[in-house]
Design a protein around this motif. Structure first.
Motif, PDB file in Angstrom:
ATOM      1  N   ALA A 197       0.832  -1.202   0.000  1.00 15.77           N
ATOM      2  CA  ALA A 197       0.000   0.000   0.000  1.00 15.77           C
ATOM      3  C   ALA A 197       0.866   1.251   0.000  1.00 15.77           C
ATOM      4  CB  ALA A 197      -0.922  -0.016   1.223  1.00 15.77           C
ATOM      5  N   ARG A 198       1.964   1.201   0.721  1.00 16.36           N
ATOM      6  CA  ARG A 198       2.880   2.353   0.757  1.00 16.36           C
ATOM      7  C   ARG A 198       3.477   2.610  -0.625  1.00 16.36           C
ATOM      8  NH1 ARG A 198       8.311   3.007   1.305  1.00 16.36           N
ATOM      9  NH2 ARG A 198       9.054   4.912   2.321  1.00 16.36           N
ATOM     10  N   LEU A 200       2.131   1.774  -3.561  1.00 18.01           N
ATOM     11  CA  LEU A 200       1.080   2.290  -4.434  1.00 18.01           C
ATOM     12  C   LEU A 200       0.790   3.754  -4.130  1.00 18.01           C
ATOM     13  CD1 LEU A 200      -1.403  -0.726  -4.518  1.00 18.01           C
ATOM     14  CD2 LEU A 200       0.388  -0.129  -6.159  1.00 18.01           C
ATOM     15  N   GLN A 201       0.864   4.124  -2.858  1.00 19.00           N
ATOM     16  CA  GLN A 201       0.657   5.519  -2.495  1.00 19.00           C
ATOM     17  C   GLN A 201       1.777   6.392  -3.068  1.00 19.00           C
ATOM     18  OE1 GLN A 201      -1.939   7.116  -0.820  1.00 19.00           O
ATOM     19  NE2 GLN A 201      -0.808   8.886  -1.593  1.00 19.00           N
ATOM     20  N   GLY A 204       1.101   6.818  -6.634  1.00 18.32           N
ATOM     21  CA  GLY A 204      -0.040   7.694  -6.817  1.00 18.32           C
ATOM     22  C   GLY A 204       0.307   9.154  -6.686  1.00 18.32           C
ATOM     23  N   ASP A 205       1.325   9.451  -5.897  1.00 20.98           N
ATOM     24  CA  ASP A 205       1.735  10.842  -5.713  1.00 20.98           C
ATOM     25  C   ASP A 205       2.397  11.424  -6.952  1.00 20.98           C
ATOM     26  OD1 ASP A 205       0.786  10.771  -3.135  1.00 20.98           O
ATOM     27  OD2 ASP A 205       2.738  10.366  -2.225  1.00 20.98           O
TER      28      ASP A 205
END
Length: 227
Positions: A197-198, A200-201, A204-205
């Protein structure tokens, strides 16, 4: 989607799954062109396999457009030579290449292994190191391949070349689950990143593209809440 500084698993397939090379001269020409194009556009190649009708790569581009430029240049150079040599015209590849970023900590070694097990899985060889047109022989110490740049995750397998080669041999012999292979291939073909998740975040940024599949069908209707 390609992002500078991140690992990417790339798949490029022949048009209608037709052969992308007819003989060893074609395969040598393809890899020579790939080496030159990747060097020109600053893309590090960590693992590869040239299969009869598709190409797998594990790469790290140094710029956001480096991977696209590399594959475009490869297409122009190799396909033109291939068509001339075999007296043919038209496309060789099935449209644009497919690729997805992957998180190194979790997926570097699984993707490398999946790529290098392709010839064995297809029944072309019994030992992955015997397949000339892949990076397996390099990682197993059979030869040094100038096309390749070993990533930090591979160096972490051991303090000496012998330790790394032995560790890699064990991972190849361990094999992979078919469900894992399908997941890696599916992600690359659909362009969905693989990672925590980290991770992907983080992607995403720096990307405007959706990073996970949207649910199929129409969104569910929301019932009004009585007041």
């Amino acid at each position: 989607m390609a992002l500078a500084g991140h690992l990417h698993h790339l798949i490029h397939r022949g048009h209608n799954l037709q052969p992308i090379a007819q003989d060893d001269d074609d395969r040598r020409a393809l890899l020579a062109a790939l080496q030159d194009c990747a060097a020109t556009h600053k893309v590090a190649i960590h693992a590869y396999v040239v299969m009869p009708n598709h190409l797998h790569l594990l790469v790290t581009p140094s710029t956001d457009d480096g991977l696209s430029r590399t594959m475009q240049a490869l297409g122009r150079r190799y396909v033109a030579a291939y068509n001339q040599r075999h007296s043919r015209v038209g496309t060789l590849w099935e449209g644009r290449f497919r690729a997805a970023p992957i998180e190194a900590e979790a997926y570097l070694l699984p993707v490398m292994r999946s790529i290098e097990l392709n010839p064995q899985r297809a029944g072309l060889v019994q030992d992955p190191a015997d397949y000339v047109w892949s990076s397996a022989a390099h990682h197993l110490g059979r030869r040094r391949d100038p096309l390749l740049t070993d990533p930090p995750g591979f160096w972490a397998l051991g303090n000496t070349p012998f330790e790394r080669e032995l560790a890699w041999r064990r991972l190849l012999e361990e094999g992979e689950q078919e469900s894992e292979r399908k997941r890696l291939v599916d992600a690359a073909l659909k362009g969905w990143p693989l990672g925590s998740a980290r991770f992907l975040q983080l992607l995403g940024d720096v990307s405007e593209r959706p990073l996970t599949p949207r649910p199929r069908g129409r969104p569910p209707k929301i019932k009004p809440v009585p007041i």
